[in-house]
Design an enzyme around this catalytic site. Sequence first.
Site, PDB file in Angstrom:
ATOM      1  N   ASP A  62     -59.455  10.349 -32.077  1.00 55.49           N
ATOM      2  CA  ASP A  62     -58.483  11.050 -31.224  1.00 55.49           C
ATOM      3  C   ASP A  62     -59.014  12.410 -30.745  1.00 55.49           C
ATOM      4  OD1 ASP A  62     -57.009   8.965 -32.244  1.00 55.49           O
ATOM      5  OD2 ASP A  62     -55.252  10.166 -32.702  1.00 55.49           O
ATOM      6  N   ASP A 212     -48.570  14.228 -34.412  1.00 54.21           N
ATOM      7  CA  ASP A 212     -49.206  14.340 -33.094  1.00 54.21           C
ATOM      8  C   ASP A 212     -48.499  15.323 -32.153  1.00 54.21           C
ATOM      9  OD1 ASP A 212     -50.716  12.328 -34.216  1.00 54.21           O
ATOM     10  OD2 ASP A 212     -50.048  10.743 -32.859  1.00 54.21           O
ATOM     11  N   GLU A 277     -47.350   6.610 -30.289  1.00 54.29           N
ATOM     12  CA  GLU A 277     -48.266   7.628 -30.783  1.00 54.29           C
ATOM     13  C   GLU A 277     -48.706   8.597 -29.689  1.00 54.29           C
ATOM     14  OE1 GLU A 277     -50.536   6.035 -34.346  1.00 54.29           O
ATOM     15  OE2 GLU A 277     -51.139   4.617 -32.809  1.00 54.29           O
TER      16      GLU A 277
HETATM   17  C1  FRU Z   1     -53.810   7.482 -33.199  1.00 58.59           C
HETATM   18  C2  FRU Z   1     -53.479   8.043 -34.554  1.00 58.59           C
HETATM   19  C3  FRU Z   1     -52.658   9.300 -34.434  1.00 58.59           C
HETATM   20  C4  FRU Z   1     -52.987  10.036 -35.702  1.00 58.59           C
HETATM   21  C5  FRU Z   1     -54.433   9.630 -35.957  1.00 58.59           C
HETATM   22  C6  FRU Z   1     -54.774   9.411 -37.402  1.00 58.59           C
HETATM   23  O1  FRU Z   1     -55.094   6.946 -33.117  1.00 58.59           O
HETATM   24  O2  FRU Z   1     -52.805   7.077 -35.349  1.00 58.59           O
HETATM   25  O3  FRU Z   1     -51.285   9.016 -34.274  1.00 58.59           O
HETATM   26  O4  FRU Z   1     -52.816  11.395 -35.537  1.00 58.59           O
HETATM   27  O5  FRU Z   1     -54.647   8.426 -35.260  1.00 58.59           O
HETATM   28  O6  FRU Z   1     -56.121   9.142 -37.564  1.00 58.59           O
END
Ligand code: FRU
Length: 427
Positions: A62, A212, A277
Amino acid sequence: LGVAATTGLAAGSGSAAASLGYPDAADWTREQAEQIERTDDTTAPLIDDSVEQLSEEQYVWDTWPLRNRDGSLAKVNGYQVIFSLTATDDVVPGARHNLASIRYFYSHNGHDWQQGGEVFDADAALGHHQWAGSAMYDEETGDVNVFYTAVSAAPEYRQRLAVGTGASIETSGDGVEITDGFDHDIIAEADGELYQTLEQSRDQGIIYAFRDPWFFEDPETGAVYALFEGNTPIENPSEYTDWNGNVGVAKATGDGLDEWELQEPLVEAITVNQQLERPHVVVNDGNYYLFTISHKFTFAPGLTGPDGLYGFVADSLDGDYEPLNEGGLVVSNPESAPFQTYSWLALPMGDDLAVTSFYNFRETDSLQDVGSLPPEEQKRLFGGTLAPSLQVRIDGAETEIVREMKDGYFSPAIGAQQRGNGRAKQH
Ligand code: FRU
């Protein structure tokens, strides 16, 4: 969050979820989600293997750019900065979530990223580790503010929204340094009424989310928000109500970034999907485009949607969001490589969008299968770097992928990417 890092899903039971939501939240309904369709306009090209590794020793997933208050990409003395979740790549990819640490990279051209290092002093940052994320550069004060998820260790993964404020950024001919002078604060925790707590989610057996945070200043009102991924508490469980993802929002109530109040979710996907997400908003031509990423495996039974970027449009931040392209799907992977990228982020690029993502798993159509392969094979299949960005055109409630750009391309202006940075669209 992927399959390997989560616990099992409980099957839904009971009758249809009617008036469970809060009156102000827009609903993503099953009827709408039934319209989800992969088309030429919503399918990204297959990635070729010329993608460069951003880091030789780290998995990178991310990622988000340093943005100005108004959402435009920040340029500090000619430098752009991005922030990524990273973890040492000597573990299997599924183990990275519990080791995540935020690193930054900088570049002069929005593409050739140089390593900057870890953003936070590990002892000062909140949580056992940190997840995504957004970053705001305050042009008036010169402060760098990084919003993140403070997460407790696996397998609990308790999540709180946090912010590190007040660091400064130094640039020179040698590059960029973010000098850790961050003050760390929790900005919100799940309250059990608007947003499901970890304990409530356990009763339901769902994948819990409260994470997030995405900084957003509303251009119409000047009000400051943090959007985030949450779940809606369900008082009277009925059919499919274990799938209760929402796009949550907290509002800054003071002048700074230290006082926040939870508000009703912007969108709820009760009976539709469990995880919305990394939600984020782009204002384009007076319309509010709300984007979120989701997984195939988090759709409720009876609904099918690919791992993808999903989007909605309304005429105000808390408006009556309608899904883009009827069902909501904006970007998916090609059918032959359904997990090749994930964690898309739509950023303004002129009138279009630059959609970034990371290179996830190649050559597989089952993440569950990947998790049972020998470690070396799991590592080989995982990209762990930035994927080619996409240029996406929006026209009202419809969108179209118009071209593939370089990997890791975060464009500040459409002019920049038109200078031969694109690759032809190919399926
Ligand atoms: C999306 C996610 C986010 C989180 C991260 C954890 O790829 O699930 O929601 O912050 O990855 O690794």
